[in-house]
Design a protein around this motif. Structure first.
Motif, PDB file in Angstrom:
ATOM      1  N   ALA A   4       0.829  -1.207   0.000  1.00  0.00           N
ATOM      2  CA  ALA A   4       0.000   0.000   0.000  1.00  0.00           C
ATOM      3  C   ALA A   4       0.860   1.251   0.000  1.00  0.00           C
ATOM      4  N   THR A   5       0.354   2.316  -0.619  1.00  0.00           N
ATOM      5  CA  THR A   5       1.039   3.601  -0.610  1.00  0.00           C
ATOM      6  C   THR A   5       0.415   4.555   0.400  1.00  0.00           C
ATOM      7  N   ASP A   6      -0.849   4.290   0.775  1.00  0.00           N
ATOM      8  CA  ASP A   6      -1.551   5.159   1.720  1.00  0.00           C
ATOM      9  C   ASP A   6      -2.436   4.319   2.637  1.00  0.00           C
ATOM     10  N   ILE A   7      -2.644   4.853   3.847  1.00  0.00           N
ATOM     11  CA  ILE A   7      -3.600   4.269   4.794  1.00  0.00           C
ATOM     12  C   ILE A   7      -4.542   5.387   5.222  1.00  0.00           C
ATOM     13  N   HIS A   8      -5.839   5.114   5.198  1.00  0.00           N
ATOM     14  CA  HIS A   8      -6.828   6.116   5.598  1.00  0.00           C
ATOM     15  C   HIS A   8      -7.666   5.584   6.765  1.00  0.00           C
ATOM     16  N   PHE A   9      -7.645   6.300   7.888  1.00  0.00           N
ATOM     17  CA  PHE A   9      -8.512   6.015   9.029  1.00  0.00           C
ATOM     18  C   PHE A   9      -9.693   6.981   8.927  1.00  0.00           C
ATOM     19  N   GLU A  10     -10.893   6.435   8.680  1.00  0.00           N
ATOM     20  CA  GLU A  10     -12.041   7.270   8.343  1.00  0.00           C
ATOM     21  C   GLU A  10     -13.213   7.022   9.297  1.00  0.00           C
ATOM     22  N   PRO A  11     -13.402   7.916  10.272  1.00  0.00           N
ATOM     23  CA  PRO A  11     -14.540   7.766  11.197  1.00  0.00           C
ATOM     24  C   PRO A  11     -15.864   7.979  10.478  1.00  0.00           C
ATOM     25  N   GLN A  12     -16.775   7.040  10.645  1.00  0.00           N
ATOM     26  CA  GLN A  12     -18.111   7.133  10.081  1.00  0.00           C
ATOM     27  C   GLN A  12     -19.125   6.897  11.204  1.00  0.00           C
ATOM     28  N   GLU A  13     -20.388   7.045  10.890  1.00  0.00           N
ATOM     29  CA  GLU A  13     -21.411   6.821  11.906  1.00  0.00           C
ATOM     30  C   GLU A  13     -21.414   5.346  12.333  1.00  0.00           C
ATOM     31  N   GLY A  14     -21.086   5.115  13.572  1.00  0.00           N
ATOM     32  CA  GLY A  14     -21.111   3.762  14.119  1.00  0.00           C
ATOM     33  C   GLY A  14     -19.938   2.891  13.762  1.00  0.00           C
ATOM     34  N   GLN A  15     -18.904   3.435  13.121  1.00  0.00           N
ATOM     35  CA  GLN A  15     -17.757   2.605  12.776  1.00  0.00           C
ATOM     36  C   GLN A  15     -16.531   3.459  12.460  1.00  0.00           C
ATOM     37  N   LEU A  16     -15.365   2.838  12.585  1.00  0.00           N
ATOM     38  CA  LEU A  16     -14.111   3.438  12.139  1.00  0.00           C
ATOM     39  C   LEU A  16     -13.615   2.613  10.963  1.00  0.00           C
ATOM     40  N   GLY A  17     -13.679   3.182   9.768  1.00  0.00           N
ATOM     41  CA  GLY A  17     -13.242   2.463   8.582  1.00  0.00           C
ATOM     42  C   GLY A  17     -11.753   2.659   8.333  1.00  0.00           C
TER      43      GLY A  17
END
Length: 564
Positions: A188-201
């Motif tokens: 992978a070249t990038d990692i994205h931690f993305e908070p969403q409603e009811g979950q952390l993607g």
């Protein structure tokens, strides 16, 4: 170790030295078959087959996880022992079929017996495939955030005693490390931690595409702790959650040293964190490795031999511009040349070159660094990116005063770079005099070499695609088959593995230079360049399709057709 050594069949033990036997016994379970193959000088698959014969364990032909068996064993135990429950036709409810890369010992069987009364049936399978099954069904960092008391689980071969007795904070530290390590293994070249409603993607960018990462079910509980951990690693202000922040992490795993760029932005749920992974020790590509054919290489090599002039590589972010520039530097690198680079960030180490990292926060910008570099008696200068008029002006003048200059610009095509320089305020006659080569490029996914195979061509659809790309539909006449994506374990069922470049190469002629001086628009420059033989990105993509390296669909997806 004695128990593990005893699992090495006598037929193998007799053929190995004491040092080789010790290396196999002490290695992580996932690495033992590979080491056995190296010691016996046979492929890993052959070593696994021989191991199956010697131990009487069956080889798992079709690895599919049994969803009903997933909850039986804790994720931490599955990860530490590198095993996965299999779905086997005809299996009874009293049996638990497990895939393993190496025969189980007493410690493993005892631990498994504490969680299930089923009789265990072992199957040998490739370690990398088992690892993928664990990732898909137990999530990244399997077991790192388990709620169970760590004292009730076996110690990992990959963790220390401190980790085994870790509290909740240490579990978060371990999980973040697992996420980054897995990203490195996946390329992978990038990692994205993305908070969403009811979950952390969590998503990885692999081969230019974003891929959702399976995560533990209880991940949301640790969301704030994970984000804080990332900010601490990047030396950011953890109490500031209203403003974007930028930082960097120096991360080491195995023999790899990574410079990770960290960016945070506030969202409606929590801070979103993006990590750009830059491997400081990775080997730079050659000109052939980036996808240039022999004719293009010869054309570029002629310009690389010039004592002065400017060479520009253009394209959007992530199109491989820095990789190409470093391939060119590698081509001409010698003890006879003094090479100085100014970059942001430094993505590859070039042996013998003097590489400078810009630091805008202390006033070390591309322009200011370039001024000082000119006093260092350089023969070749690489400027990571021309972002403003000042940098462009210094780079152009340096190329006119006896220096070979490499740099990048963000434009859609090669002729567009000329217009961009003029728009920045560079005099057209200076632009026309300095430019020796412009290369526009894109990256498309490369077909997996292990599973792609020729497939029948739908001539009608192919002709429509070629027409969209601005290529003569007659090119499809007579084509019966073209390589197609299939999907296998090595490419994670995508049909693609790695990427290859598409290139639009423009060498300004006298006629084109005259048009530049007259401030002719981009369209006129494009028409002139094509009339004089410039191959477009679309045409380059078609050549890569014909060479069996990618597909028409990939080319259509990557190239902005509206710009053709």
């Amino acid at each position: 170790m004695q128990a593990e050594s005893a699992l090495l069949p006598a037929t193998f033990a007799a053929r190995l030295t004491d040092e080789q036997r010790r290396a196999v016994a002490e290695a992580p379970r996932a690495r033992r078959v590979a080491l056995l193959g190296e010691a016996l000088r046979v492929p890993e698959s052959d070593a696994r087959t021989a191991l199956a014969v010697a131990t009487g364990l069956p080889l798992a032909a079709d690895l599919r996880v049994d969803p009903a068996a997933v909850p039986i064993l804790p994720a931490r135990l599955v990860r530490d022992f590198h095993i996965a429950p299999l779905e086997i036709a005809g299996a009874t409810e009293t049996q638990l079929h497990l895939a393993t890369p190496w025969p189980a010992d007493e410690v493993m069987t005892d631990w498994i017996a504490t969680f299930t009364t089923r009789s265990v049936v072992w199957h040998l399978a490739p370690a990398e495939r088992i690892g993928q099954l664990i990732l898909d069904h137990y999530g990244v960092g399997a077991g790192s955030l388990d709620n169970e008391d760590d004292s009730n689980l076996p110690a990992s071969n990959l963790t220390t005693g401190t980790d085994v007795e870790a509290d909740e904070d240490a579990a978060v530290v371990r999980f973040v490390s697992d996420v980054i390590t897995q990203a490195i293994e996946d390329g992978a070249t990038d990692i994205h931690f993305e908070p969403q409603e009811g979950q952390l993607g969590i998503r990885y960018r692999v081969d230019g595409l974003l891929i959702p990462v399976p995560v533990p079910e209880n991940l949301l509980r640790y969301q704030d702790a994970i984000i804080s951990r990332l900010k601490i690693m990047a030396r950011l202000n953890i109490s500031e959650k209203r403003l974007p922040q930028d930082g960097r992490i120096n991360f080491r795993v195995g023999g790899n040293a990574l410079d990770i760029r960290v960016s945070t932005i506030p969202t409606i749920y929590a801070e979103s964190v993006s990590l750009r992974l830059l491997n400081q020790k990775r080997e730079a590509y050659t000109m052939e490795g980036i996808g240039l054919n022999a004719a293009d290489q010869e054309q570029i090599k002629k310009v690389l031999a010039y004592p002065h002039g400017i060479i520009l590589v253009t394209g959007p972010t992530g199109s491989g511009k820095s990789t190409s520039l470093n391939a060119f530097l590698r081509q001409i690198n010698s003890t006879d040349l003094r090479i100085v680079t100014v970059e942001d960030p430094i993505e590859y180490e070039v042996p013998g070159a003097n590489q400078l990292q810009v630091r805008p926060e202390i006033g070390l910008t591309f322009a200011s660094a370039l001024r000082h570099i000119l006093r260092q008696d350089p023969d070749v200068i690489m400027v990571g990116e021309i972002r403003d008029r000042e940098t462009a002006d210094i780079a152009i003048r340096a190329s006119l005063t006896g220096h070979l200059v490499f740099s990048t610009l963000h434009t859609n095509d090669a002729p567009g770079a000329i217009t961009r320089l003029v728009d920045m305020g560079i005099e057209p006659f200076l632009t026309a005099s300095a430019l020796e080569l412009i290369i526009a490029q894109r990256l498309v996914r490369r077909l997996c070499a292990h599973c792609s195979h020729p497939a029948p061509v739908n001539v009608t659809k192919l002709k429509d695609a070629l027409e969209i790309l601005g290529i003569d539909p007659a090119e499809a006449d007579g084509l019966k088959t073209l390589p197609a994506a299939v999907g296998c374990d090595r490419c994670r069922k995508t049909g693609f593995r790695g990427r290859v470049g598409l290139f639009e190469i423009l060498r300004p002629t006298e006629e084109l230079r005259d048009l530049i001086v007259k401030r002719e628009p981009t369209r006129a420059l494009v028409q002139c360049a094509r009339a004089q033989g410039m191959r477009t990105l679309a045409q380059s993509g078609w050549l890569q399709v014909r060479a069996g390296l990618t597909t028409v669909e990939e080319v259509l997806q990557v190239i902005n057709v509206s710009d053709l």
